[in-house]
Scaffold this active site. Structure first.
Site, PDB file in Angstrom:
ATOM      1  N   GLU A 170       5.640  34.480  33.678  1.00 54.88           N
ATOM      2  CA  GLU A 170       5.861  34.154  32.272  1.00 54.88           C
ATOM      3  C   GLU A 170       6.226  35.368  31.412  1.00 54.88           C
ATOM      4  O   GLU A 170       5.462  35.745  30.510  1.00 54.88           O
ATOM      5  CB  GLU A 170       4.626  33.461  31.690  1.00 54.88           C
ATOM      6  CG  GLU A 170       4.219  32.207  32.443  1.00 54.88           C
ATOM      7  CD  GLU A 170       3.047  31.467  31.795  1.00 54.88           C
ATOM      8  OE1 GLU A 170       2.509  31.969  30.814  1.00 54.88           O
ATOM      9  OE2 GLU A 170       2.697  30.390  32.279  1.00 54.88           O
ATOM     10  N   GLU A 369       2.557  26.375  37.870  1.00 57.32           N
ATOM     11  CA  GLU A 369       1.389  26.074  37.028  1.00 57.32           C
ATOM     12  C   GLU A 369       1.642  24.777  36.273  1.00 57.32           C
ATOM     13  O   GLU A 369       2.733  24.561  35.731  1.00 57.32           O
ATOM     14  CB  GLU A 369       1.128  27.147  35.959  1.00 57.32           C
ATOM     15  CG  GLU A 369       0.551  28.424  36.467  1.00 57.32           C
ATOM     16  CD  GLU A 369       0.289  29.426  35.340  1.00 57.32           C
ATOM     17  OE1 GLU A 369       0.038  29.002  34.189  1.00 57.32           O
ATOM     18  OE2 GLU A 369       0.350  30.624  35.637  1.00 57.32           O
TER      19      GLU A 369
END
Ligand code: IFM
Length: 463
Positions: A170, A369
């Site tokens: 991320e 995720e």
């Protein structure tokens, strides 16, 4: 469980897993030569994290990892995605490896392999060595070079046993939550600096993939994880439509256009020309950033709705890169998780289809995720019942299966997270785990969702 939580059949070789990250679970921040990270400094500064929480002890996974691997084995996941703390390997962010840090991850990997669980390693889940931050951190190109050196050290030590290597988790959060919105470490609000950070994170990714590929032993595969958002306009108003385009730039295109498409985002100059000259770019950076990927990790939690609103400081000298005249809004009818995030699983299939259509020739995708925080409590019988989390995961698996049926090449799904853990600026108040952690005594208590996920995976494998 009801039919709403039934999950369609996935391909036999589909990979099932769970994810965690070093700073969120390990604790032991002063042990075995570990240096300080930006999160140690940020979480210890008053006012940055709810209730003054920090990762000093976290879930004490550093000492309790055999118990956690046993939980993974009993859960029956095929893979476990974890991250390495850079300051355990290079306490100052440069120089030779601290062997005690490498030994810890070596023991973890061996324990996983003995338990029949495939280790999936992420090199950077936000814990930059503080010493590098003090030299400018990701604003500087040198940090990208340091990152590649660190990647090569870890890969050299573990590449014989770990086959899946994720460079960054991320980068949106590292660059923009950390350096434009200021909610994450290092907690600043910058314009040019945040854009430079986004760029150097991607350069670091490219250099790290090159360095690891150059010393590849055999089966290793290399990729990156992006948290992408299905961005929509809040209304049909043209102003909201262009707000959605700006938000799409910030959340997605800054990363997907160069990494997957080999181009700089078309609208970036228009949106950011007053705050940056993009002078941090070099002629061959695009090729460096667009390394061939063996997989693309996508983290998905919820879509975003963009409304046009005058949020940008009129003075460009005081404007952060996240001030793009957009307000986030949420349709009031949607349910929300304990994070306040809307639950809208179709966002996942929409996002995947759009990626597929837009970039074509994508590497295989893994949902690295997906999950939700809810207000979990231990009941009188000592159990933790979390039907909302089960429904959340089941609904997202249904959306995922829909995207796959429409041709998107998705190979695996990782639930966030194995354990309740340190949820960054929210501290320990938000619980994402399949396993409840009692922070008084660090007991692990599998929630109902843990057993549901276990049974769902067993059913997928034919019982
Ligand atoms: O806890 C985080 C994780 O570290 C990165 N992705 C989102 C999760 C939930 O906020």
């Amino acid at each position: 469980m009801s039919s709403e939580t039934d999950v369609q059949k996935f391909p036999d070789d589909f990979e099932w897993g769970v994810s965690t990250a070093a700073y969120q679970i390990e604790g032991a921040v002063h042990e075995d030569g570990r240096g300080r990270s930006i999160w140690d400094v940020f979480s210890h500064a008053p006012g940055n994290v709810a209730r003054g929480d920090n990762g000093d002890v976290a879930c004490d996974h550093y000492h309790r990892f055999p118990e956690d691997v046993a939980l993974l084995r009993d859960l029956g996941v095929g893979s476990y995605r974890f991250s390495v703390a850079w300051p355990r390997i290079q306490p100052e962010g440069r120089g030779p490896a601290e062997h005690r840090g490498l030994d810890f991850y070596g023991r973890l990997v061996d324990e996983l392999l003995d338990a029949g669980v495939e280790p999936w390693l992420t090199l950077y889940h936000w814990d930059l060595p503080q010493a590098l931050e003090e030299r400018g951190g990701w604003r500087n190109r040198d940090t990208a070079r340091r990152f590649a050196d660190y990647a090569a050290l870890v890969h050299d030590a573990l590449g014989d046993r770990v086959t899946r290597w994720t460079t960054l988790n991320e980068p949106f959060c590292s660059a923009f939550l950390g350096m434009a919105i200021g909610e994450h470490a290092p907690g600043v609000r910058e314009g040019h600096g945040a854009l430079a950070a986004a760029h150097h994170l991607m350069v670091g990714h490219g250099l790290a993939v090159q360095a690891m590929r150059a010393q590849r032993r055999g089966e290793e595969r290399f990729g990156i994880t992006l948290n992408l958002s299905d961005v929509r306009p809040a209304s049909a108003d043209p102003a909201d439509r262009s707000a959605a385009e700006r938000l799409d730039l910030l959340h997605n295109r800054v990363f997907t256009d160069p990494i997957l498409g080999g181009v700089w985002p078309a609208s970036e100059r228009e949106v950011w020309s007053e705050i940056s000259d993009f002078g941090f770019r070099r002629a061959d950076d695009l090729a460096l950033i667009r390394q061939p990927l063996d997989f693309l990790g996508v983290n998905f939690y919820c879509p975003a709705w963009a409304k046009s609103a005058p949020t940008a400081d009129p003075d460009p000298a005081h404007r952060s890169a996240a001030e793009i005249d957009v307000e986030y809004v949420v349709p009031p009818e949607l349910p929300r998780t304990a994070m306040g995030w809307p639950v809208e699983p179709e966002g996942m299939s929409g996002l995947l289809r759009r990626l597929d259509e837009e970039y074509g020739e994508l590497p295989p995708i893994y949902i690295t995720e997906n999950g939700a925080a809810y207000r979990d409590e231990i009941d009188a019988t000592g159990a933790v019942s979390d039907p909302e989390r089960i429904a959340f995961i089941a609904a997202h698996l249904t959306a995922l299966r829909t995207a796959m049926a429409k041709g998107v090449d998705v190979r695996g799904y990782f639930c966030w997270s194995l354990l309740d853990n340190f949820e960054w600026a929210y501290g320990y108040a938000k619980r994402f785990g399949l396993v409840y952690v009692d922070y008084e005594d660090l007991r692990r208590i599998p929630k109902a969702s843990y057993y549901w996920y276990r049974d769902m995976m067993r059913a997928q494998r034919g019982g």
